[in-house]
Design a protein around this motif. Structure first.
Motif, mmCIF file in Angstrom:
data_model
loop_
_atom_site.group_PDB
_atom_site.id
_atom_site.type_symbol
_atom_site.label_atom_id
_atom_site.label_comp_id
_atom_site.label_asym_id
_atom_site.label_seq_id
_atom_site.Cartn_x
_atom_site.Cartn_y
_atom_site.Cartn_z
ATOM 1 N N VAL A 298 0.874 -1.173 0.000
ATOM 2 C CA VAL A 298 0.000 0.000 0.000
ATOM 3 C C VAL A 298 0.909 1.220 0.000
ATOM 4 O O VAL A 298 1.577 1.519 0.996
ATOM 5 C CB VAL A 298 -0.921 0.031 1.236
ATOM 6 C CG1 VAL A 298 -1.795 1.293 1.205
ATOM 7 C CG2 VAL A 298 -1.784 -1.221 1.299
ATOM 8 N N PHE A 299 0.974 1.904 -1.124
ATOM 9 C CA PHE A 299 1.760 3.132 -1.197
ATOM 10 C C PHE A 299 0.942 4.286 -0.627
ATOM 11 O O PHE A 299 -0.277 4.359 -0.809
ATOM 12 C CB PHE A 299 2.159 3.430 -2.642
ATOM 13 C CG PHE A 299 3.213 2.501 -3.187
ATOM 14 C CD1 PHE A 299 4.540 2.654 -2.808
ATOM 15 C CD2 PHE A 299 2.870 1.473 -4.051
ATOM 16 C CE1 PHE A 299 5.520 1.793 -3.296
ATOM 17 C CE2 PHE A 299 3.843 0.606 -4.543
ATOM 18 C CZ PHE A 299 5.169 0.772 -4.169
ATOM 19 N N VAL A 300 1.629 5.199 0.060
ATOM 20 C CA VAL A 300 0.967 6.322 0.724
ATOM 21 C C VAL A 300 1.644 7.619 0.305
ATOM 22 O O VAL A 300 2.880 7.708 0.290
ATOM 23 C CB VAL A 300 1.034 6.178 2.267
ATOM 24 C CG1 VAL A 300 0.322 7.346 2.951
ATOM 25 C CG2 VAL A 300 0.438 4.842 2.704
ATOM 26 N N GLY A 301 0.848 8.622 -0.035
ATOM 27 C CA GLY A 301 1.372 9.937 -0.382
ATOM 28 C C GLY A 301 1.362 10.878 0.816
ATOM 29 O O GLY A 301 1.138 10.468 1.955
ATOM 30 N N HIS A 302 1.594 12.154 0.534
ATOM 31 C CA HIS A 302 1.638 13.178 1.587
ATOM 32 C C HIS A 302 0.308 13.931 1.609
ATOM 33 O O HIS A 302 -0.552 13.756 0.756
ATOM 34 C CB HIS A 302 2.794 14.142 1.307
ATOM 35 C CG HIS A 302 3.299 14.873 2.520
ATOM 36 N ND1 HIS A 302 2.562 15.046 3.668
ATOM 37 C CD2 HIS A 302 4.490 15.492 2.753
ATOM 38 C CE1 HIS A 302 3.256 15.727 4.548
ATOM 39 N NE2 HIS A 302 4.433 16.003 4.024
ATOM 40 N N PHE A 303 0.166 14.806 2.620
ATOM 41 C CA PHE A 303 -1.014 15.665 2.714
ATOM 42 C C PHE A 303 -0.970 16.682 1.572
ATOM 43 O O PHE A 303 -0.150 17.609 1.597
ATOM 44 C CB PHE A 303 -1.040 16.438 4.039
ATOM 45 C CG PHE A 303 -0.915 15.602 5.275
ATOM 46 C CD1 PHE A 303 -1.261 14.261 5.290
ATOM 47 C CD2 PHE A 303 -0.447 16.171 6.453
ATOM 48 C CE1 PHE A 303 -1.147 13.505 6.451
ATOM 49 C CE2 PHE A 303 -0.330 15.436 7.621
ATOM 50 C CZ PHE A 303 -0.684 14.096 7.619
ATOM 51 N N ASN A 304 -1.830 16.551 0.595
ATOM 52 C CA ASN A 304 -1.846 17.486 -0.531
ATOM 53 C C ASN A 304 -2.851 18.598 -0.239
ATOM 54 O O ASN A 304 -3.896 18.709 -0.876
ATOM 55 C CB ASN A 304 -2.214 16.739 -1.822
ATOM 56 C CG ASN A 304 -1.918 17.549 -3.067
ATOM 57 O OD1 ASN A 304 -1.149 18.498 -3.030
ATOM 58 N ND2 ASN A 304 -2.537 17.187 -4.172
ATOM 59 N N ILE A 305 -2.508 19.405 0.757
ATOM 60 C CA ILE A 305 -3.414 20.445 1.230
ATOM 61 C C ILE A 305 -2.865 21.826 0.870
ATOM 62 O O ILE A 305 -1.692 21.972 0.554
ATOM 63 C CB ILE A 305 -3.622 20.341 2.756
ATOM 64 C CG1 ILE A 305 -2.273 20.426 3.481
ATOM 65 C CG2 ILE A 305 -4.329 19.040 3.105
ATOM 66 C CD1 ILE A 305 -2.379 20.409 4.991
#
Length: 260
Positions: A179-186
């Motif tokens: 499961v790849f996870v990205g960053h908070f794209n806020i």
């Protein structure tokens, strides 16, 4: 049988999974990969080091692991059924082919030698350079051994192709679901997105979709609960929200993958 999960990344994935483990829904297997990291090549390096496929010089351990690592026992991931691997930065910091962790470099090298201006200079140079270009900045107001470390450190921006290649290499390496996870794209305070985060998340999402990989974009969870409730700042979950993140990962990825 409880699913065994291995985690590579920052506190944004380690803390939620740690809290999930306390509920006795999973077990973790993080021998030699528990120290935080951020960049794609760092994640792959952790796997190779843990499997004793890569040696990292002892004098660089403080900048890679934040401490000296003397454990000679090879990691055994044969019981790990799922890997959760976060990429949260496109910045690569390295000496030759050894990946360095920015926070450890900041704490154990930059601050100890009063080299904040060096870090600012190399970061600014990298921000305005082409992807893949290795930038270096000398810092000579110290003893020669430490000066040589500064001299040999390079910082660059990873291209989308490298990010995709590292995802493929990790999947091939671990040979279990990832499961790849990205960053908070806020958005920032001025209402704009962090461009590097936006590029990273979009790249990971597109490549995961094209290859059939699992991908969790934490921005969706933030949108569901609201930024004030879920985040302490632009880089960290609220401590009380980490349990929600862990259960979300369990319900939407871990339990489904474990059932086959």
């Amino acid at each position: 049988m409880l699913p065994v999960v291995s985690v590579i990344g920052s506190c944004r994935v380690h803390n939620p999974i740690s809290k999930l483990e306390k509920t006795q829904l999973i077990k973790t297997n993080n021998h030699l990969i528990s120290d935080f990291c951020h960049a794609p090549r760092e994640a792959l390096q952790k796997l190779r080091f843990a499997n004793k496929r890569l040696d990292i010089p002892l004098h660089l351990h403080d900048y890679v692991f934040g401490r000296k690592v003397f454990d000679v026992e090879r990691s055994d991931f044969s019981k790990s059924k799922i890997f959760i691997i976060e990429f949260s930065s496109v910045r690569r910091l390295c000496i030759d082919d050894i990946e360095l962790q920015l926070n450890f470099v900041t704490d154990n090298l930059v601050k100890k030698n009063g080299a904040e201006e060096w870090l600012s200079s190399i970061s600014k140079l990298t921000r305005h350079s082409d992807e893949g270009k290795k930038n270096k900045v000398d810092y000579n107001n110290i003893n020669i051994d430490t000066a040589n470390i500064f001299k040999n450190i390079s910082m660059s921006l990873e291209s989308n192709q490298v990010i995709c290649d590292i995802m493929d290499r990790i999947v091939d390496y671990v040979r279990v679901p990832v499961v790849f996870v990205g960053h908070f794209n806020i958005t920032k305070d001025d209402g704009t997105l962090v461009l590097d985060r936006n590029r990273l998340n979009n790249c990971m999402l597109a490549h995961a979709h094209s290859k059939g990989y699992h991908f969790f974009d934490p921005t969706k969870l933030i949108a569901m609960y609201g930024q004030d409730f879920s985040l302490r700042d632009h880089n960290h979950w609220h401590a009380n929200f980490e349990s929600i993140v862990g259960h979300y990962l369990y319900q939407n990825y871990i339990s489904i993958i474990n059932k086959g």
